[in-house]
Write an enzyme that holds these catalytic residues in place. Sequence first.
Site, PDB file in Angstrom:
ATOM      1  N   LYS A 130       0.853  -1.193   0.000  1.00 20.74           N
ATOM      2  CA  LYS A 130       0.000   0.000   0.000  1.00 20.74           C
ATOM      3  C   LYS A 130       0.887   1.242   0.000  1.00 20.74           C
ATOM      4  O   LYS A 130       1.847   1.330   0.771  1.00 20.74           O
ATOM      5  CB  LYS A 130      -0.897  -0.026   1.237  1.00 20.74           C
ATOM      6  CG  LYS A 130      -1.864   1.137   1.348  1.00 20.74           C
ATOM      7  CD  LYS A 130      -2.721   0.994   2.603  1.00 20.74           C
ATOM      8  CE  LYS A 130      -3.711   2.130   2.759  1.00 20.74           C
ATOM      9  NZ  LYS A 130      -4.536   1.997   3.985  1.00 20.74           N
ATOM     10  N   SER A 205      -9.095   2.557   2.661  1.00 21.54           N
ATOM     11  CA  SER A 205      -8.147   3.224   1.798  1.00 21.54           C
ATOM     12  C   SER A 205      -7.157   2.255   1.131  1.00 21.54           C
ATOM     13  O   SER A 205      -6.417   2.650   0.244  1.00 21.54           O
ATOM     14  CB  SER A 205      -7.355   4.249   2.623  1.00 21.54           C
ATOM     15  OG  SER A 205      -6.651   3.606   3.689  1.00 21.54           O
ATOM     16  N   SER A 229     -10.056   0.230   6.766  1.00 16.35           N
ATOM     17  CA  SER A 229      -9.270   0.357   5.539  1.00 16.35           C
ATOM     18  C   SER A 229      -8.582  -0.914   5.073  1.00 16.35           C
ATOM     19  O   SER A 229      -8.093  -0.971   3.943  1.00 16.35           O
ATOM     20  CB  SER A 229      -8.228   1.474   5.691  1.00 16.35           C
ATOM     21  OG  SER A 229      -8.861   2.729   5.699  1.00 16.35           O
TER      22      SER A 229
END
Length: 529
Positions: A130, A205, A229
Site C-alpha cells: 500500500k 483506503s 481500511s
Amino acid sequence: MALSRLEKAQVWLFKAVMGVLFVLFRLFSPRRSVMSGKKLPPVRNPLLLVSATQLAKKIRRKEVSSVEVVQAYIDRIQEVNPLLNAVVKDRFDAALQEAAQVDKLIEEETGGEEVLEDRLPLLGVPLSVKECYALQGMPYTVGLMSRRGVTATVDAPAVALLKRAGAIPLGVTNTSEMCMWSESHNHLHGITNNPYDLERIPGGSSGGEGSILGGAGAVIGVGSDIGGSIRMPCFFNGIFGHKTTPGVVSFENQYPPCSGRHEEYISNGPMCRYAEDLLPMLSIMAGPKAHMLSLNTKVDLKKLRFFTIPHDGGSTVTYPVSKELMEIQRKVVERLEADLGVKVQEARFPELRYGFQIWDTYMGLPDEKGKPPQTFAELIGEPGRPVWPLWELLKWMVGKSEHTMAAIGLALVEMTQVSKPSPFIIHQKEKLQKGVDELLGTDGVFLYPSHTRVAPKHHHPLFRPLDFAYTGIINILGLPVTQCPLGLGEEGLPLGLQVVAGKLQDRLTLEVALYLEKTFGGWREPGAD
C-alpha cells in the site's frame, strides 16, 4: 439519556452535506462508461493460484524458480492493471534482479531447506505494498497532488521485516486521498476499479491492495486500518485481511502520521488471497512484539465460544444490512453448529447503533498532553496552509481543485463538528467496551457484518457515507478482526463477514478464517464459474 438535539442535527447535517455533494458530483462530473462491459481476463498461469506459503516451499525445493514466480506476477499485473489501475508504480526490473539473487542463494545454500524456511520463510515470494507505507525508492504520496514527487528514503518497519523474510516487493498500490475515504480515488493516481465489476469500488483506503490481490495480480500485500481500511477492501474484493490488535505491528514511516489518540485505533496487518498466509505474515510483521499474540499456540475451534451479531441494532445513520449478507451470516452460523458441534449464541449490544458517533468522537479526542489530532483540512493542505473547503468546492465545480469531492466533503463536514465530546456517546462506548470484553474473554469470537451491502458503484459512498461504521467501531474497541470471504452473491460480487476476538487473541480469528476458507471456498477468481 440520549443524543441531544445538537448531536442529532450534526448527524443530519453530515448526511445532508454528503447527499448534496453526491448530487453535485452527478451534475458536474463527466459520465464514466469506458469500463462498461469489460471484464478481467482469466488466470492462465497456475503459479498465480498458489498461496505464498506454498510458493515459498516450491522455491526452496527448486520446483520453481523465484524468477519464474516473479515474472508470472509481473505478466499478470501488466495484463490487468490497465483495467484496475491498482498498482501506481512498479519496480519490476529491481524485483527480477532480486529474484535472480534468491535463486542463486538457494543454489549455494548448504544448510538445507529447513534452514532457509526458518531464516527466510517468504524467500522469493512477490509482495504488493500500500502506497502509504514507505518503500524505499517508491512514491510516498497517499494520493496528494501536493506530495507529487515525494519518494520514500527508507522502508516502513513492517515492509522491512517482510523483505528481510525474503519477500520481493513488485510495486505500490493506490489509496484514497490521505487514506480517509472508502473509495480509492485521487487526482494524482486516478481511480481504482473492482476486479469483479470494473464499474464498482474496491474500497478504501487499501483499495489498490484489495483490487490487485482480488484480480490475482498479487498473492500477499499489506494494509493499514483505522476505520475499516483493510477490511472493506478485503470484503469488496473477496480476499482475506487481518486488522491486528493495536500496538503490535509498528506504524512508523507511514503517512499520514498519527495524532491525537489515533495510535490506539490504527492497526496494520496482512492482506492475501489464501488464509494460510495470514498467520506467517502477521508473525513476520509483528517483529519483536510477535510474542504478545502467542501465534504458535494451537487453537481448537470446538472449544471456542461463538456469537453472532446480525446487525447494529438499527442505527439512524447506517443503512440496513442487505438480505444476502444477513443470509450468508446465518449460513455460517448453521455450518459452525453442524461441523463443530458448538452453539452459536446471538448477542445484541444496543450501543452499536451509535457506532459512527463513537468512532467520530474518539477519533477527535486529544492525546494525553491535551493536543488535538490534526484536522483533515490541515492534512490535505500540507505542506501549505489548511484548505478552505467552500473555496475548494467552487474550484472543483470548474475543474480546478486538486482534491476529490470526497476529500472536500470531509473537510466541509469538519466545519460542522463541535470540539467538546458528547457525555452520552462516551458513556455508550464505555458500556459497549465493558460488555464486549466480558463477552469475548480469551476464548470467544463473534461474527459481525463487514458492511451494509456488497461493493457499491463508483462514487456512491458519497450518498451513503456512514456505512463504514460496521468496521470503524471495531477500531475504537481495540479488537483484532479477520475479514473472511464467503463466495459470490447474486450479482457475482464477493460476500463476507468479520470475525472478531478479544484483545491479543488474534490467533482465534485466524484459525476461524482457515475453517471458513475450507467450508465456503475462500477467494474466487473474478469471472470464473
